[in-house]
Design a protein around this motif. Structure first.
Motif, mmCIF file in Angstrom:
data_model
loop_
_atom_site.group_PDB
_atom_site.id
_atom_site.type_symbol
_atom_site.label_atom_id
_atom_site.label_comp_id
_atom_site.label_asym_id
_atom_site.label_seq_id
_atom_site.Cartn_x
_atom_site.Cartn_y
_atom_site.Cartn_z
ATOM 1 N N GLY A 130 0.776 -1.227 0.000
ATOM 2 C CA GLY A 130 0.000 0.000 0.000
ATOM 3 C C GLY A 130 0.809 1.279 0.000
ATOM 4 N N PHE A 131 2.133 1.170 -0.127
ATOM 5 C CA PHE A 131 3.013 2.340 -0.056
ATOM 6 C C PHE A 131 4.034 2.237 -1.180
ATOM 7 C CE2 PHE A 131 6.901 4.389 1.720
ATOM 8 C CZ PHE A 131 6.398 5.638 2.051
ATOM 9 N N ARG A 168 -0.929 5.912 9.634
ATOM 10 C CA ARG A 168 -1.694 7.144 9.373
ATOM 11 C C ARG A 168 -1.441 8.176 10.471
ATOM 12 N NH1 ARG A 168 -4.717 8.010 4.503
ATOM 13 N NH2 ARG A 168 -4.713 5.954 3.469
ATOM 14 N N ALA A 169 -1.413 7.717 11.718
ATOM 15 C CA ALA A 169 -1.173 8.649 12.823
ATOM 16 C C ALA A 169 0.224 9.236 12.750
ATOM 17 C CB ALA A 169 -1.383 7.937 14.154
ATOM 18 N N ALA A 170 1.240 8.387 12.587
ATOM 19 C CA ALA A 170 2.627 8.857 12.593
ATOM 20 C C ALA A 170 2.939 9.686 11.357
ATOM 21 C CB ALA A 170 3.574 7.656 12.680
ATOM 22 N N GLY A 184 4.103 14.838 8.760
ATOM 23 C CA GLY A 184 3.997 15.553 7.491
ATOM 24 C C GLY A 184 4.419 14.764 6.266
ATOM 25 N N TRP A 185 4.235 13.454 6.293
ATOM 26 C CA TRP A 185 4.540 12.639 5.114
ATOM 27 C C TRP A 185 3.505 12.894 4.021
ATOM 28 C CZ3 TRP A 185 6.758 7.091 5.783
ATOM 29 C CH2 TRP A 185 7.774 7.096 6.747
ATOM 30 N N ASN A 186 3.878 12.587 2.798
ATOM 31 C CA ASN A 186 2.962 12.705 1.670
ATOM 32 C C ASN A 186 2.115 11.433 1.592
ATOM 33 O OD1 ASN A 186 1.621 13.281 -0.690
ATOM 34 N ND2 ASN A 186 3.419 13.086 -2.015
#
Length: 314
Positions: A165-166, A285-287, A292-294
């Motif tokens: 998923g990444f 999602r929290a981290a 500030g990740w894309n």
């Protein structure tokens, strides 16, 4: 074999302690004879259809290759060389000392004489004792070792699904002989300055910002198997964010916070795989949001980044 079968630490602790040190003996061969990769990706084991493998390594002259495999079906250590030689010996009935000796003998027998630079356990309570002198750790229960491998394989598939998923920089799903866990790590690409006092293993592992997901079988400080996830460096407020499913929780470990989901809380549920994937996703999602990740730009639902394929559903 059921999905996520029971593997209570108390039932195989002695075998795990021996096997962990066996893995470190062979792991140090891998460390010495593989090309260094970022974040030590060259060092961990990968899974096979019968156990775990070092993957091929170059011989000292660079003209050939060799490989060491743990076979947890027939319970043997298998050593192969590209010169066609192959040898093996049983994993049962070995102390760490005899395993160390027989491993080096097996390598020499296939034409790959090896000398380990630091033949001691790494970051274990008996780190001062050479492998060659350890006759204490000699337990090996084939039933529980095979169960360990079965669980590794099942967890590996869940981690592969999560990794899909990444589409940013992502580690392989790999099994570390240092901590005896299996993990996959996502990277933002941001460089992280480590204090000069940090050891070189940690400096390389965390030279970039990461969010990692994995599973371990338990240890003296957390004596039960569990899924885990964490961010390094940890963004402020992360441990205040809610986790899914409800059984997951934050714990303090080594001066930071670790999200954990007990294996036994998952295995009895209606959708164990879905619960673990939901857990990993909630931590990510929290981290990632706090750091500030894309998140949207680096998503690849179902492992797809091709927009044509995404629109067509193929």
């Amino acid at each position: 074999m059921e999905l996520f079968p029971p593997i209570p630490l108390a039932d195989w602790r002695d075998s795990k302690e021996s096997l962990h040190r066996f893995a470190q003996v062979v792991g140090k061969v891998r460390l010495a004879y593989s090309v260094r990769r970022n974040h030590w990706w060259n060092v961990p084991y990968h899974l096979t259809g019968r156990g775990i493998t070092t993957r091929p390594m170059a011989t000292a002259d660079g003209a050939g290759t060799f490989c060491v495999d743990f076979d947890f079906v027939d319970h043997r250590l298998v050593v192969c060389s590209s010169n066609g030689r192959r040898t093996s010996f049983p994993l049962t009935g070995q102390s760490v000392a005899s395993f160390h000796r027989r491993t080096l003998d097996a390598l020499a027998a296939v034409g790959v004489p090896v000398s380990l630079r630091n033949p001691h356990p790494f970051d274990l309570p008996d780190a001062d004792r050479p492998f060659a002198e350890d006759t204490e750790h000699a337990a090996y229960d084939p039933y529980w070792v095979n169960r360990y491998w079965q669980v590794l394989g099942q967890v590996s598939l869940v981690l592969e699904e999560f990794a899909a998923g990444f589409c940013g920089k992502t580690s392989p799903v790999h099994h570390f002989w240092h901590t005896f866990d299996i993990a996959v790590t996502r990277f933002s690409g941001r460089e992280i300055d480590q204090p000069p006092t940090v050891d070189p293993v940690t400096r390389e592992a965390y030279s970039r910002e990461v969010i990692s997901a994995g599973f371990w079988f338990g240890d003296d400080t957390f004596p039960r198997p569990a899924f885990y996830s964490y961010a390094a460096p940890e963004p402020a407020g992360l441990a205040d964010r809610p986790l899914r499913p409800g059984a997951a929780r934050w714990i303090e470990r080594n001066g930071s916070h670790l999200a954990v989901l007990d294996y036994d809380d998952v295995r009895g549920g209606d959708d164990p795989r879905g619960a673990v994937l939901d857990f990993y996703e909630s931590v990510y999602r929290a981290a990632a949001g706090l750091a500030g990740w894309n998140v949207r730009g680096e998503a690849s639902p179902g492992g797809v980044t091709d927009p044509v394929a995404a629109r067509s559903g193929r």
